[in-house]
Each structure stands twice: as C-alpha cells, then as structure tokens.
Design an enzyme around this catalytic site. Sequence first.
Site, short mmCIF file in Angstrom:
data_model
loop_
_atom_site.label_atom_id
_atom_site.label_comp_id
_atom_site.label_asym_id
_atom_site.label_seq_id
_atom_site.Cartn_x
_atom_site.Cartn_y
_atom_site.Cartn_z
N PRO A 140 0.51 -1.50 0.09
CG PRO A 140 0.40 -1.21 2.24
CD PRO A 140 0.88 -2.07 1.61
NE ARG A 172 -4.53 6.06 -4.66
CZ ARG A 172 -3.97 7.50 -5.58
NH1 ARG A 172 -3.63 8.69 -5.16
NH2 ARG A 172 -3.17 7.14 -6.69
CB CYS A 183 4.13 29.80 -18.37
SG CYS A 183 4.80 31.04 -17.31
#
Length: 419
Positions: free
Chosen positions: A274, A276, A341
């Site tokens: 695992p 996340r 940008c």
Amino acid sequence: MHDFRYKNNKLYCENVRVEDLAKKFGTPLYVYSYHTLVDHYLKLQSAFSEIKPLICYSVKANSNLSILKALVAKGAGLDIVSGGELFRAKKVGCPAARIVYASVGKTNQEIRAAISSGILFFNVESLPELENINRIAASLDKITRVAIRINPDVEVKTHKYIMTGKLTNKFGIDLESAYKILLLRAKFRNLNICGLHIHIGSQITESEPFVEAIKKVSVFIQRLKAKGISLEYLNIGGGLGIIYDREAPQTAQIYASQIIPLLKNTGLKIIMEPGRFIVGNAGILVVKVLYVKRTLQKKFIIVDGGMNDLVRPALYSAFHNIWPLNKTAKCEKADLVGPICESGDFLAKERSIAKVKEGDYLAVMSAGAYGFSMASNYNSRGRAAEVMVSGSKAFQIRKREIPADLVRKEVISGELKKL
Ligand SMILES: *Cc1c(COP(=O)(O)O)cnc(C)c1O
C-alpha cells in the site's frame, strides 16, 4: 480519518496551528501528520493480523526519508521501483529482507545493486527481464529470488493512467505466458521463482476487482500445484483507494474480511504494497494567495503553489478539497491556480472556495501521496519544504530548494566559447 481539524475556526495538524507553520517555514509547504501516517499503517496491520502479511509501503507514493523511517520503525517493509528508491530504503536502514522491487524497466546497474543488497525478491514483469536477472545473478554467482508479476486482466474503476491490471497495460505477464515460464523454471539456474505478484491499479475504492484478481491467481496457484510447482509468496500489491471528495472506499477491515479467506486458501506468505492508503490523507499542501483576479468570465485565486508542486489535478484531473486555514462560511466559485505558464496549472477548477484575500493561506487536502514525490522544478521553481507534526511538535523533514540547488548539476562548458 486524519488529524487535520478546525479548532475555533483555525486549521490544526494534530496540536499545531497550520498557519504558524506556514509563517515559520514559508509556502508552498507540505505538512504531514505523523499520527495519521502511522495510524493508517497500523490499521492495515491490525485488519490483517490473522495472516500477518509483510506490509511493504510503496516508496513512490512519498519517498521522504523521514516518512520511510517512521514506517520502517513500525515494522514496515518497502516496495521500491528504482535504484534511487533502493538507495533511500538502505539509507533509512530498512532490512533487505523487507524490500521488494517492481518496475518494467530495471537497468542492469539497478538489478546488480538490488541483488548485492540481498532484497527479498524482484517482481519481474517480462520474460526478457527474467532472463536478464538470471544472467546478472549468474555473473555475481548468486541465486536470486523473483516473483512473477501477473497481469490478471481485470477492469478497475479508476483513472486510466493508474489502471495497471489490463492486458493493454505494460505491466506484468499474462497467465498463459507465466505458466510456460514456470514450467521451464529449471532453465533459470540462478533464479528461485518463489512467488506471484499482482498490482491492478491505484485509487481503487471497491473490493470487487481485488477479489476477482486474487481469485484468478488462486486458481492459477492450484494449477501450478497440480504440476508440482509450489511457491512461497503471494504479493497482492497496493491500490487501496482513499477519500479525496465523496468516495466511500472500502475500509481496511472490509478489504481484509473480503480477501483473507482467499489468501489463507493459497497457503502462501502474503505481501502487500500500500502507498496512497498510508500516506494520502496524512499530508496537505499549504499555499499562499498572491492575487485574486477577476476576468470577464471567471474568478481566479492565484497562489504560490502550482503543478510543479502537486501535479495530480493536471495529470489525472484529480480532485483535492481546498480548505481555508481560517474557516469561514463565505464561499465563492473560483479556479485555484498556480503561477506556472500552463493552462493545465490548476489545483481546483470551478469550485466553491472560501473568500480569501492576498496573503491568506489555503490548504490543498489529501496531498500526502503522489504529491511531493511527483514534484518537479518546472519554471525553475525550487521544490517545497516539508514539515512533520507529531502532537505539539513540528520539525522540518526537507528544506526548501533555493535557486543554487536548481543549477547545481549544470555546466557551462568551455566548448561553448569556441562555437
Ligand atoms: C504504485 C504501486 C503500488 C502502490 O500503489 P497505491 O495505489 O499507492 O497503493 C504498489 N505496488 C506497485 C507495484 C506499484 O507500482
């Protein structure tokens, strides 16, 4: 769920006011809760206590040394995907016997380093890779353990960039090809093919695809047994989803109750990876409002953190909640954008966001996983500082990059003058 809460309308991480951190360490700033981090690890550990798997935290989710150290100290192993991650794993003193290594593109140098370190095993993703690891192990006069990564061809409901278990994905080996390889395993004299591996994708909120994939490999394991091929490990990968918005993901308990019977049936030692689930909701990204810009069409809140700090919204159209550090009932629809940008440089789009003014702070929630670890220096922006909080204590775990860091490896060659 996590330790980021309002007290008297001020956002706290555990017992520390987040605004104090923003002022002390500057922004953009990643803030992690030690308690949330460790708690998520322990939740998985206790949900699976019946079968005591080796939980190898997936380093790529957040590879900060202090995050790794905190988890390794609790007994976690590490799931790595590169030589750089192997270096980090060793740096925090993770025992080699708790390191597993997956990636479709391991280089000879990386393979050599991992064999020499004595990692638990490689998760091998193709026949040419298997042959290569065998050849390198032979040259080092070693027998190396490998698990075959199976592509179980299951559908998962997640963003297509983070699906990994379909036959159209580059990962793993289909069952029939894996079967042929295993029948010929004696040919690989310097390999001990000791396990199977699956990892079907990320941010998976339901148990069904996990169950389906594990069922497929269970049948396969029986088929191998019938041929006299016995294995030692089943690595079930990672992929457990978390709450970013209104998801209702399976809890560790439900996930465990669905798959433990299947896992027990295999009779193999279980590994899981695992990422996340452990770190996602243990971190936030704090940004400062530079300008509030109203155009003919829209309101833009321009902040000092952008896609180079947190690329998930740009890359996966990911949703992150945006919380003000000072809670207010006054909200307004706006786009939260960074200074970069690119029109893809946004953290939230068309969202009801607290009414803020220049100098106010906002927290991008659930930013602990695939946040800093995917950060870049685009637009020659130094990467953010990172802070860990435990109770009333806060300490820096990564310093902010300065311009000199950005050019450190660059060379203006004398050759240029001669051109
Ligand atoms: C990325 C990855 C993981 C972790 O995935 P999460 O969704 O963060 O749990 C585990 N195993 C492998 C092989 C991976 O590539």
